[in-house]
Write a protein that holds these residues in place. Structure first.
Motif, PDB file in Angstrom:
ATOM      1  N   GLN A  33       0.833  -1.200   0.000  1.00 43.42           N
ATOM      2  CA  GLN A  33       0.000   0.000   0.000  1.00 43.42           C
ATOM      3  C   GLN A  33       0.875   1.261   0.000  1.00 43.42           C
ATOM      4  N   GLN A  34       1.942   1.258   0.766  1.00 45.63           N
ATOM      5  CA  GLN A  34       2.836   2.416   0.810  1.00 45.63           C
ATOM      6  C   GLN A  34       3.530   2.622  -0.551  1.00 45.63           C
ATOM      7  N   VAL A  35       3.962   1.530  -1.168  1.00 41.52           N
ATOM      8  CA  VAL A  35       4.613   1.632  -2.475  1.00 41.52           C
ATOM      9  C   VAL A  35       3.625   2.146  -3.517  1.00 41.52           C
ATOM     10  N   MET A  39       4.313   5.224  -5.889  1.00 44.83           N
ATOM     11  CA  MET A  39       4.592   4.940  -7.300  1.00 44.83           C
ATOM     12  C   MET A  39       3.350   4.819  -8.170  1.00 44.83           C
ATOM     13  N   GLY A  40       2.200   4.574  -7.565  1.00 46.13           N
ATOM     14  CA  GLY A  40       1.000   4.292  -8.343  1.00 46.13           C
ATOM     15  C   GLY A  40       0.898   2.804  -8.626  1.00 46.13           C
ATOM     16  N   LYS A  41      -0.087   2.429  -9.420  1.00 44.42           N
ATOM     17  CA  LYS A  41      -0.263   1.022  -9.766  1.00 44.42           C
ATOM     18  C   LYS A  41       0.832   0.583 -10.732  1.00 44.42           C
ATOM     19  N   PRO A  42       1.363  -0.622 -10.546  1.00 45.91           N
ATOM     20  CA  PRO A  42       2.396  -1.090 -11.475  1.00 45.91           C
ATOM     21  C   PRO A  42       1.808  -1.414 -12.845  1.00 45.91           C
ATOM     22  N   ILE A  43       2.653  -1.370 -13.855  1.00 45.83           N
ATOM     23  CA  ILE A  43       2.231  -1.752 -15.203  1.00 45.83           C
ATOM     24  C   ILE A  43       2.123  -3.265 -15.300  1.00 45.83           C
ATOM     25  N   TYR A  44       3.011  -3.956 -14.578  1.00 44.22           N
ATOM     26  CA  TYR A  44       3.078  -5.410 -14.667  1.00 44.22           C
ATOM     27  C   TYR A  44       3.432  -5.977 -13.294  1.00 44.22           C
ATOM     28  N   ARG A  45       2.783  -7.093 -12.934  1.00 46.05           N
ATOM     29  CA  ARG A  45       3.081  -7.793 -11.677  1.00 46.05           C
ATOM     30  C   ARG A  45       3.406  -9.243 -11.994  1.00 46.05           C
ATOM     31  N   SER A  46       4.360  -9.795 -11.241  1.00 44.15           N
ATOM     32  CA  SER A  46       4.741 -11.182 -11.430  1.00 44.15           C
ATOM     33  C   SER A  46       4.946 -11.820 -10.063  1.00 44.15           C
ATOM     34  N   TRP A  71      10.702  -5.200  -5.683  1.00 46.03           N
ATOM     35  CA  TRP A  71      10.633  -6.592  -5.253  1.00 46.03           C
ATOM     36  C   TRP A  71      10.045  -6.676  -3.849  1.00 46.03           C
ATOM     37  N   PHE A  72       9.096  -7.599  -3.664  1.00 46.42           N
ATOM     38  CA  PHE A  72       8.451  -7.820  -2.372  1.00 46.42           C
ATOM     39  C   PHE A  72       8.653  -9.259  -1.929  1.00 46.42           C
ATOM     40  N   LYS A  73       8.815  -9.447  -0.645  1.00 41.99           N
ATOM     41  CA  LYS A  73       8.806 -10.792  -0.062  1.00 41.99           C
ATOM     42  C   LYS A  73       7.843 -10.734   1.109  1.00 41.99           C
ATOM     43  N   GLN A  74       6.872 -11.620   1.088  1.00 45.96           N
ATOM     44  CA  GLN A  74       5.839 -11.689   2.121  1.00 45.96           C
ATOM     45  C   GLN A  74       5.206 -10.319   2.366  1.00 45.96           C
ATOM     46  N   GLY A  75       4.949  -9.601   1.262  1.00 47.90           N
ATOM     47  CA  GLY A  75       4.225  -8.332   1.327  1.00 47.90           C
ATOM     48  C   GLY A  75       5.042  -7.115   1.678  1.00 47.90           C
ATOM     49  N   GLN A  76       6.346  -7.262   1.905  1.00 47.24           N
ATOM     50  CA  GLN A  76       7.208  -6.141   2.267  1.00 47.24           C
ATOM     51  C   GLN A  76       8.228  -5.889   1.167  1.00 47.24           C
ATOM     52  N   MET A  77       8.488  -4.618   0.873  1.00 54.25           N
ATOM     53  CA  MET A  77       9.488  -4.282  -0.132  1.00 54.25           C
ATOM     54  C   MET A  77      10.868  -4.658   0.398  1.00 54.25           C
ATOM     55  N   VAL A  78      11.614  -5.404  -0.424  1.00 50.96           N
ATOM     56  CA  VAL A  78      12.945  -5.840  -0.010  1.00 50.96           C
ATOM     57  C   VAL A  78      14.054  -5.347  -0.947  1.00 50.96           C
TER      58      VAL A  78
END
Length: 108
Positions: A33-35, A39-46, A71-78
């Motif tokens: 949510q903070q990201v 940054m807004g919504k990403p163009i692409y998610r994987s 990059w996120f791991k378990q919902g947190q930006m890493v």
């Protein structure tokens, strides 16, 4: 006509530096949510297990695109990575690549 061209050119240059400025505000540990707020919504998610990659793209100068992957791991930006390439179209979207999970940042 010349004024319209200058306004459009200024808008493109402002947008490219704007994505860089936004990306500099990101910090490890932020949640999705903070990201998104920055940054807004990403163009692409994987997705790959508990790891997720969000991609953003914007012009970074005349005929240059910048691609930012968060990059996120378990919902947190890493981590955050980026690359620059010549633009392939007017929106930089054509340059978005499928995530290569063998190139994942260390520690993920």
């Amino acid at each position: 006509m010349r004024i319209a061209f200058l306004i459009i050119a200024f808008s493109l240059l402002t947008a490219c530096s704007f994505i860089n400025t936004k990306a500099l505000s990101l910090q490890e540990g932020m949640d999705k949510q903070q990201v998104t707020h920055i940054m807004g919504k990403p163009i692409y998610r994987s997705f790959n297990g508990s790891t997720e990659a969000w991609q953003y793209a914007a012009f970074n100068g005349v005929k240059q695109c910048i691609y930012i992957t968060v990059w996120f791991k378990q919902g947190q930006m890493v981590a955050m990575t980026n690359r620059q390439e010549p633009s392939q179209d007017q929106s930089c979207v054509q340059g978005i690549r499928e995530i290569d999970w063998t190139q994942i940042p260390r520690g993920l």
